[in-house]
Motif scaffolding. Structure first.
Motif, PDB file in Angstrom:
ATOM      1  N   ALA A   1       8.274  -8.845  24.188  1.00 18.66           N
ATOM      2  CA  ALA A   1       9.559  -9.397  24.799  1.00 18.66           C
ATOM      3  C   ALA A   1      10.285 -10.482  24.043  1.00 18.66           C
ATOM      4  N   TYR A   2       9.711 -11.383  23.444  1.00 16.73           N
ATOM      5  CA  TYR A   2      10.222 -12.456  22.742  1.00 16.73           C
ATOM      6  C   TYR A   2      10.734 -11.787  21.309  1.00 16.73           C
ATOM      7  N   ALA A   3       9.881 -10.906  20.876  1.00 15.71           N
ATOM      8  CA  ALA A   3      10.462 -10.305  19.689  1.00 15.71           C
ATOM      9  C   ALA A   3      11.664  -9.504  19.644  1.00 15.71           C
ATOM     10  N   VAL A   4      11.837  -8.477  20.818  1.00 21.91           N
ATOM     11  CA  VAL A   4      12.922  -7.829  21.106  1.00 21.91           C
ATOM     12  C   VAL A   4      14.080  -8.680  21.473  1.00 21.91           C
ATOM     13  N   ASP A   5      13.879  -9.748  22.303  1.00 19.14           N
ATOM     14  CA  ASP A   5      15.080 -10.745  22.455  1.00 19.14           C
ATOM     15  C   ASP A   5      15.559 -11.198  21.275  1.00 19.14           C
TER      16      ASP A   5
ATOM     17  N   TYR B   1      15.675  -9.654  18.217  1.00 17.24           N
ATOM     18  CA  TYR B   1      16.343  -8.735  17.587  1.00 17.24           C
ATOM     19  C   TYR B   1      17.736  -8.569  18.336  1.00 17.24           C
ATOM     20  N   LEU B   2      17.637  -8.448  19.684  1.00 16.76           N
ATOM     21  CA  LEU B   2      18.927  -8.299  20.384  1.00 16.76           C
ATOM     22  C   LEU B   2      20.014  -9.316  20.237  1.00 16.76           C
ATOM     23  N   MET B   3      19.520 -10.704  20.303  1.00 23.50           N
ATOM     24  CA  MET B   3      20.319 -11.770  20.134  1.00 23.50           C
ATOM     25  C   MET B   3      21.017 -11.902  18.627  1.00 23.50           C
ATOM     26  N   SER B   4      20.326 -11.473  17.870  1.00 24.36           N
ATOM     27  CA  SER B   4      20.850 -11.431  16.237  1.00 24.36           C
ATOM     28  C   SER B   4      21.804 -10.398  16.101  1.00 24.36           C
ATOM     29  N   THR B   5      21.324  -9.223  16.750  1.00 21.99           N
ATOM     30  CA  THR B   5      22.216  -7.861  16.247  1.00 21.99           C
ATOM     31  C   THR B   5      23.612  -8.033  17.002  1.00 21.99           C
ATOM     32  N   VAL B   6      23.698  -8.475  18.438  1.00 22.40           N
ATOM     33  CA  VAL B   6      24.812  -8.358  19.129  1.00 22.40           C
ATOM     34  C   VAL B   6      25.727  -9.741  19.035  1.00 22.40           C
TER      35      VAL B   6
ATOM     36  N   LEU C   1      17.363  -0.367  26.081  1.00 25.26           N
ATOM     37  CA  LEU C   1      18.295  -1.279  25.876  1.00 25.26           C
ATOM     38  C   LEU C   1      19.589  -0.459  25.337  1.00 25.26           C
ATOM     39  N   GLY C   2      19.238   0.923  24.824  1.00 25.86           N
ATOM     40  CA  GLY C   2      20.372   1.875  24.555  1.00 25.86           C
ATOM     41  C   GLY C   2      20.222   1.901  22.821  1.00 25.86           C
ATOM     42  N   VAL C   3      19.270   1.456  22.196  1.00 32.79           N
ATOM     43  CA  VAL C   3      19.175   1.640  20.622  1.00 32.79           C
ATOM     44  C   VAL C   3      19.372   3.036  20.424  1.00 32.79           C
ATOM     45  N   GLY C   4      20.206   3.558  19.517  1.00 33.16           N
ATOM     46  CA  GLY C   4      20.593   4.838  19.459  1.00 33.16           C
ATOM     47  C   GLY C   4      19.388   5.834  18.607  1.00 33.16           C
ATOM     48  N   HIS C   5      18.660   5.096  17.777  1.00 36.79           N
ATOM     49  CA  HIS C   5      17.394   6.055  17.016  1.00 36.79           C
ATOM     50  C   HIS C   5      16.382   5.120  16.818  1.00 36.79           C
ATOM     51  N   LEU C   6      15.312   5.596  17.107  1.00 32.91           N
ATOM     52  CA  LEU C   6      13.948   4.897  16.634  1.00 32.91           C
ATOM     53  C   LEU C   6      13.351   5.770  15.706  1.00 32.91           C
ATOM     54  N   VAL C   7      12.574   5.019  14.673  1.00 31.62           N
ATOM     55  CA  VAL C   7      11.497   5.606  13.833  1.00 31.62           C
ATOM     56  C   VAL C   7      10.074   5.332  14.136  1.00 31.62           C
ATOM     57  N   VAL C   8       9.436   5.953  14.607  1.00 26.77           N
ATOM     58  CA  VAL C   8       7.942   5.322  15.102  1.00 26.77           C
ATOM     59  C   VAL C   8       7.065   5.931  14.494  1.00 26.77           C
ATOM     60  N   VAL C   9       6.233   4.814  13.859  1.00 29.32           N
ATOM     61  CA  VAL C   9       5.061   5.289  12.846  1.00 29.32           C
ATOM     62  C   VAL C   9       3.687   4.873  13.409  1.00 29.32           C
ATOM     63  N   ASP C  10       2.647   5.849  13.545  1.00 26.11           N
ATOM     64  CA  ASP C  10       1.328   5.599  13.995  1.00 26.11           C
ATOM     65  C   ASP C  10       0.453   6.589  13.579  1.00 26.11           C
ATOM     66  N   PRO C  11      -0.710   6.369  13.034  1.00 28.59           N
ATOM     67  CA  PRO C  11      -1.674   7.310  12.775  1.00 28.59           C
ATOM     68  C   PRO C  11      -2.344   7.982  13.845  1.00 28.59           C
ATOM     69  N   ASP C  12      -2.660   6.919  14.825  1.00 24.37           N
ATOM     70  CA  ASP C  12      -3.743   7.363  15.830  1.00 24.37           C
ATOM     71  C   ASP C  12      -3.260   7.869  17.019  1.00 24.37           C
TER      72      ASP C  12
ATOM     73  N   GLY D   1      -0.826  -1.601  21.811  1.00 23.56           N
ATOM     74  CA  GLY D   1      -0.209  -2.633  22.805  1.00 23.56           C
ATOM     75  C   GLY D   1       0.789  -3.196  22.799  1.00 23.56           C
ATOM     76  N   ALA D   2       1.305  -3.886  21.623  1.00 18.52           N
ATOM     77  CA  ALA D   2       2.718  -4.392  21.450  1.00 18.52           C
ATOM     78  C   ALA D   2       3.830  -3.478  21.238  1.00 18.52           C
ATOM     79  N   GLY D   3       3.403  -2.589  20.250  1.00 16.79           N
ATOM     80  CA  GLY D   3       4.552  -1.601  19.801  1.00 16.79           C
ATOM     81  C   GLY D   3       5.042  -0.869  20.703  1.00 16.79           C
ATOM     82  N   SER D   4       3.983  -0.093  21.683  1.00 13.44           N
ATOM     83  CA  SER D   4       4.608   0.547  22.737  1.00 13.44           C
ATOM     84  C   SER D   4       5.502  -0.187  23.697  1.00 13.44           C
ATOM     85  N   LEU D   5       5.435  -1.180  23.868  1.00 16.55           N
ATOM     86  CA  LEU D   5       6.087  -2.051  24.854  1.00 16.55           C
ATOM     87  C   LEU D   5       7.660  -2.331  24.154  1.00 16.55           C
TER      88      LEU D   5
END
Length: 488
Positions: free
Chosen positions: A416-420, A422-427, A222-233, A210-214
């Motif tokens: 949304a709050y978590a990605v926000d 990350y975004l504000m910290s990174t840029v 946002l244009g992040v260059g590379h994602l590493v996505v882990v899930d067994p299901d 639910g949260a990770g897919s969003l």
């Protein structure tokens, strides 16, 4: 053991507390030159060599850092000897550090480079297996001259200071990147340089329910260059209402609906689309150029956890206590900032809703730790280690096959709050005095004051996970708390 060569580019990563000590020492406001030594763990990754600052030795002016015979100042022979011994004993690379004037540009002087030529070959002999080098800092810039055991020299590409606001120092400001019209509206907020930073990032997501897919969709857009996505299901029909980008056909309902024979339902569950493939489809639709590692596996396995060790950031969106354990270790051991994100609906034994909340917990290397805040429960870890049959035999253990309530809107608040965050910290949009907080959102609470709760995470310097004598900056010198796949 460090090899004779290095994978380029090379970067130095510094945890927040050590960075604060270093800057206070180098720039006390007197405009003079000061010195220190950093001992750093070496981590080789596919994207380059990461030096993880583990020890900081401040040179006392007039005692350890004295007038030089050829240059302005120098470290004393005794100070260097003792620090080299420390680094050799702990298996660390050795970096002599000093500061220059200026703000955004810095480089070694002719005297600096001459001193490297005179002294570093002997230091390499003493250290035997690890690089030595020099670092010079201005207030917003850093340069590094690294000597390897094979006699070659490389420059440090970047020095990264971790914290609520990520800072990256280079010898001079990077050239302004070309504008990408695709991201015109958002780059008007953080600029083309900020967009280029996002494009250079490699971000991990543990769990794409639910949260990770969003989170996956937000990062791709946002244009992040590379994602590493882990899930067994794999996708089940009950996942479709809240897993972003999933379709009913991913769950193969014509095979898995209850009236089908058991063997057909089992076949349908086995053939259903893995969640990581749904995430990859969503990310590629948003950004066809994105790099994407779809890892259908459990983060508690050594090979899966290793795939995250050169990420720039990790989102923890999995529920298990063992996933918390592994990601918390990655944060401190490899200096990879992370955030725990999720939502929960709590019920009593009668099935009555007692609480509903979404939670966002940024995890900063050496500062905020799930162990220090008692959010990793040893009893729960033991419970999760049991086989399904053992769990059925132990009646006191909750039935893990009974799923808790979950609603997409609760996940969306946290994602949304978590990605926000990350975004504000990174840029680099945050104020320099920004202080990180953990946040819980309680939509059912009667008073507005209690609907958003901020917490200051506790920190224990003696903690074996985030403390300076624990996992902090240990890199590959410590084994992650994972299960071995050797022989599987």
């Amino acid at each position: 053991m460090v090899t004779q060569s290095m994978t380029l580019p090379a970067s130095l990563h510094v945890p927040p507390a050590l960075a604060e000590q270093l800057f206070s020492h180098l720039f006390p406001g007197d405009g003079d030159e000061h010195g220190a030594v950093i001992g750093a763990t070496v981590v080789e990754t596919q994207r380059g060599t990461r030096f993880l600052a583990r020890r900081l030795y401040l040179a006392k002016d007039g005692v350890d850092y004295v007038p030089g015979k050829r240059g302005y100042r120098m470290l004393t022979a005794a100070f260097i000897r003792d620090r080299i011994k420390d680094c050799e004993r702990e298996g660390l690379a050795y970096f002599a550090v000093h500061c220059h004037g200026g703000t955004d540009h810095v480089d070694f002087s002719r005297d600096d480079l001459a001193s490297h030529e005179r002294g570093y070959p002997a230091l390499l002999d003493n250290l035997e297996h690890h690089p030595v080098g020099g670092l010079v800092f201005a207030r917003n810039a850093a340069a590094g001259d690294i000597w390897l055991q094979d006699g070659s020299r490389v420059e440090l590409n970047a020095t990264v200071f971790h914290g609520a606001r990520r800072r990256v120092f280079q010898p001079a400001p990077a050239p302004k990147p070309a504008a990408d019209p695709t991201y015109d509206r958002q780059s008007r907020l953080f600029g083309d340089r900020g967009q280029a930073v996002l494009a250079s990032q490699k971000v991990g997501i543990v769990g794409v329910g639910g949260a990770g897919s969003l989170v996956n969709e937000y990062l791709a857009r946002l244009g992040v260059g590379h994602l590493v996505v882990v899930d067994p299901d794999r996708i089940e029909l009950s996942n479709v209402p809240r897993v972003a980008g999933s379709h009913r056909r991913d769950a193969l309902p014509w095979l898995t609906k209850p009236e089908r024979p058991q063997f057909l339902r089992a076949l349908g569950r086995w053939l259903a689309t893995p969640k990581v493939r749904v995430a990859q489809r969503v990310a590629r639709q948003a950004n066809p150029e994105i790099g994407f590692d779809a890892i259908r596996g459990d983060v508690t396995l050594d090979t899966v956890a290793a795939s995250l060790t050169d990420c720039d950031y990790v989102f923890l969106a999995a529920d298990s206590m063992q996933a918390r354990l592994v990601v918390n270790a990655l944060v401190h051991q490899y200096l990879i900032p992370a955030v725990q994100v999720g939502a929960k609906v709590q019920l009593d034994k009668a099935g009555t809703v007692t609480d509903v909340f979404s939670v966002v917990r940024p995890l900063t290397p050496g500062l905020s730790c799930l162990w220090c805040n008692e959010l990793i429960k040893p009893a729960k870890l033991q419970e999760e280690a049991l086989t399904p049959e053992q769990r059925r035999q132990q009646r006191y253990v909750d039935d893990v096959d009974v799923h808790a309530p979950s609603v997409i809107t609760l996940n969306a608040v946290a994602a949304a709050y978590a990605v926000d965050n990350y975004l504000m910290s990174t840029v680099g949009l945050r104020a320099t005095d920004y202080r990180e907080r953990w946040t819980r959102f309680h939509p059912l609470t009667s008073t507005a004051f209690d609907r958003v709760i901020h917490e200051i995470p506790r920190s224990d310097q003696s903690c074996p996970e985030c403390g300076s004598n624990g996992r902090l900056s240990a890199g590959g010198q410590r084994r992650l708390p994972v299960k071995s796949t050797a022989g599987v």
